[in-house]
Write an enzyme that holds these catalytic residues in place. Sequence first.
Site, PDB file in Angstrom:
ATOM      1  N   GLY A  41       5.982  -2.587  -3.411  1.00  0.00           N
ATOM      2  CA  GLY A  41       5.079  -3.246  -4.522  1.00  0.00           C
ATOM      3  C   GLY A  41       6.168  -4.286  -5.121  1.00  0.00           C
ATOM      4  CB  SER A  47      10.866  -3.571 -10.199  1.00  0.00           C
ATOM      5  OG  SER A  47       9.878  -3.917  -9.167  1.00  0.00           O
ATOM      6  CG  ASP A  66       3.531  -6.666  -2.796  1.00  0.00           C
ATOM      7  OD1 ASP A  66       2.169  -7.082  -2.113  1.00  0.00           O
ATOM      8  OD2 ASP A  66       3.671  -6.566  -3.988  1.00  0.00           O
ATOM      9  N   GLY A  70      -2.048  -9.257  -3.441  1.00  0.00           N
ATOM     10  CA  GLY A  70      -2.721  -8.587  -4.615  1.00  0.00           C
ATOM     11  C   GLY A  70      -3.265  -7.046  -4.488  1.00  0.00           C
ATOM     12  CB  SER A 118       3.824   0.385   2.124  1.00  0.00           C
ATOM     13  OG  SER A 118       4.419   1.508   1.938  1.00  0.00           O
ATOM     14  CG  ASP A 135       5.709  -0.417  -9.448  1.00  0.00           C
ATOM     15  OD1 ASP A 135       4.886  -0.084  -9.961  1.00  0.00           O
ATOM     16  OD2 ASP A 135       5.928  -1.500  -9.906  1.00  0.00           O
ATOM     17  CG  HIS A 138      -1.360   1.912  -9.544  1.00  0.00           C
ATOM     18  ND1 HIS A 138      -1.344   0.678  -9.353  1.00  0.00           N
ATOM     19  CD2 HIS A 138      -0.400   2.382 -10.195  1.00  0.00           C
ATOM     20  CE1 HIS A 138      -0.068   0.354 -10.102  1.00  0.00           C
ATOM     21  NE2 HIS A 138       0.331   1.363 -10.750  1.00  0.00           N
ATOM     22  CG  HIS A 163       6.311   1.577 -12.992  1.00  0.00           C
ATOM     23  ND1 HIS A 163       5.467   0.287 -12.963  1.00  0.00           N
ATOM     24  CD2 HIS A 163       6.794   1.943 -13.962  1.00  0.00           C
ATOM     25  CE1 HIS A 163       5.735  -0.017 -14.447  1.00  0.00           C
ATOM     26  NE2 HIS A 163       6.444   0.767 -14.980  1.00  0.00           N
ATOM     27  CG  ASP A 164       2.198   1.701 -13.029  1.00  0.00           C
ATOM     28  OD1 ASP A 164       2.669   1.212 -14.227  1.00  0.00           O
ATOM     29  OD2 ASP A 164       2.584   1.317 -11.864  1.00  0.00           O
TER      30      ASP A 164
HETATM   31 MG    MG Z   1       4.031  -0.620 -11.839  1.00  0.00          MG
END
Ligand code: MG
Length: 205
Positions: A41, A47, A66, A70, A118, A135, A138, A163-164
């Site tokens: 990501g 990051s 990535d 999007g 990925s 990351d 989700h 993350h998240d």
């Molecule tokens: Mg994130």
Amino acid sequence: MDPTLRRQGEAARGFLLPSEGLALHGAGLIGGQVGPLLEVGSYCGKSAVYLGAAARECRTVLYTIDHHRGSEEQQPGQDYYEPGLVGPDGRIDSLPALRVTLAEAGLDEEVVIIVARSGTVSTYWRTPLGLVFIDGSHTEESVRADFQGWSPHLIAGGILAIHDVFPDPADGGGAPFLIFTEALASGAFEPLVEEASLRVLRRIA
Ligand code: MG
């Protein structure tokens, strides 16, 4: 806008907060002693700058993956759509923004850009890693596939960062929290650092 409100908004959008970036950089310095770093990501590279700087200090590299089309919530008509990231074919393309970010940070040598899904890369990956940062998308399916696809490549002593991670799914982070919980429950990881929605674990087995 009030900076606190803006930060809360950015956290809810999955953006990396400055405090999380510094924690991620610290994790990169640990992982970079063990092996190369890898991030799922990239988006526009925030990051990748924190991790890429750690890679440079450790004389290793960061691979950042990535597809640059999007995530689900960044498509036209969705909440986090960025009109500035539309390519010549009318589709989202965050790769040019990533390249600008890395060039401005002076990290072109240390950060290796991989434009792909990925799972396509993890299937054929053979290099043991010192850090994996999850990351990407989700959705539960994606986060689980990222964890299952990349964690086997982590060397013992290496770092898994997610993350998240929000315990309450209403905050927008149900799947990362689930995978964080499962990683801990597996007994293969110990918790190292918690900073806002960033979780840093170390592989112990
Ligand atoms: Mg994130």
